[in-house]
Design a protein around this motif. Sequence first.
Motif, mmCIF file in Angstrom:
data_model
loop_
_atom_site.group_PDB
_atom_site.id
_atom_site.type_symbol
_atom_site.label_atom_id
_atom_site.label_comp_id
_atom_site.label_asym_id
_atom_site.label_seq_id
_atom_site.Cartn_x
_atom_site.Cartn_y
_atom_site.Cartn_z
ATOM 1 N N PHE A 18 6.430 46.905 18.474
ATOM 2 C CA PHE A 18 6.702 46.365 18.688
ATOM 3 C C PHE A 18 6.723 45.084 20.323
ATOM 4 O O PHE A 18 5.488 44.912 20.802
ATOM 5 C CB PHE A 18 6.881 44.982 17.530
ATOM 6 C CG PHE A 18 6.125 43.863 18.162
ATOM 7 C CD1 PHE A 18 5.575 42.917 18.442
ATOM 8 C CD2 PHE A 18 7.775 43.158 18.651
ATOM 9 C CE1 PHE A 18 4.471 41.905 18.514
ATOM 10 C CE2 PHE A 18 7.292 41.543 18.792
ATOM 11 C CZ PHE A 18 5.850 41.445 18.431
ATOM 12 N N ILE A 19 7.772 45.581 20.800
ATOM 13 C CA ILE A 19 7.547 45.671 22.166
ATOM 14 C C ILE A 19 7.391 45.889 23.148
ATOM 15 O O ILE A 19 6.615 45.340 23.964
ATOM 16 C CB ILE A 19 9.147 45.394 22.539
ATOM 17 C CG1 ILE A 19 10.306 44.409 21.063
ATOM 18 C CG2 ILE A 19 9.714 45.074 23.778
ATOM 19 C CD1 ILE A 19 11.708 44.927 21.665
ATOM 20 N N LEU A 20 6.711 47.359 22.920
ATOM 21 C CA LEU A 20 6.319 47.726 23.916
ATOM 22 C C LEU A 20 4.908 47.326 24.265
ATOM 23 O O LEU A 20 3.926 47.379 24.672
ATOM 24 C CB LEU A 20 6.137 49.895 23.448
ATOM 25 C CG LEU A 20 7.903 50.201 23.458
ATOM 26 C CD1 LEU A 20 7.184 51.511 23.307
ATOM 27 C CD2 LEU A 20 7.844 49.973 25.793
ATOM 28 N N LEU A 21 4.531 46.713 22.618
ATOM 29 C CA LEU A 21 2.394 47.130 22.789
ATOM 30 C C LEU A 21 2.980 46.029 22.957
ATOM 31 O O LEU A 21 1.342 44.698 23.713
ATOM 32 C CB LEU A 21 2.080 47.192 20.960
ATOM 33 C CG LEU A 21 0.698 46.153 19.879
ATOM 34 C CD1 LEU A 21 -0.367 47.344 21.233
ATOM 35 C CD2 LEU A 21 1.196 46.454 19.454
ATOM 36 N N LYS A 22 3.639 44.244 22.359
ATOM 37 C CA LYS A 22 3.672 43.231 23.051
ATOM 38 C C LYS A 22 3.371 42.951 25.030
ATOM 39 O O LYS A 22 2.739 42.326 25.284
ATOM 40 C CB LYS A 22 4.532 42.016 22.700
ATOM 41 C CG LYS A 22 4.527 40.669 22.470
ATOM 42 C CD LYS A 22 5.690 40.514 21.986
ATOM 43 C CE LYS A 22 5.858 38.724 23.058
ATOM 44 N NZ LYS A 22 7.281 38.585 23.997
ATOM 45 N N ASN A 23 4.472 43.492 25.047
ATOM 46 C CA ASN A 23 4.623 43.843 26.376
ATOM 47 C C ASN A 23 3.331 44.106 27.451
ATOM 48 O O ASN A 23 2.283 44.316 28.158
ATOM 49 C CB ASN A 23 5.790 44.955 27.358
ATOM 50 C CG ASN A 23 6.842 44.139 27.029
ATOM 51 O OD1 ASN A 23 6.567 42.113 26.818
ATOM 52 N ND2 ASN A 23 7.822 44.926 26.475
#
Length: 103
Positions: A18-23
């Motif tokens: 999620f963090i990678l996708l959001k960033n």
Amino acid sequence: MIEDQYIYLTMADTDMDFILLKNYLSANGIPVITKEKGFGGPIRSIFMGNFTPAHIEVFVKESDFDEAVRLLDYEEFSAELDEELGLDADDYDDSEEEKNKPN
């Protein structure tokens, strides 16, 4: 009717995904909101560790949906990158054949 509603894009299976996708989406000007299924959030990390399934639903604005899908489409992204670099599919096929030839 809300003018620019959020619609479902994809699901992230871990907090790191999620963090990678959001960033990645944020870097391209696409804000996201989330909804977690079941037991989630910071409490999940405390009790269950960081490597458990998160099941985080990711939503984007309806106006950003097509661009977000395009950004997440690896084949299209790869084709665009190849075009920018001046490569074509034959460049990849020849190198793979050379690697697999018996000595």
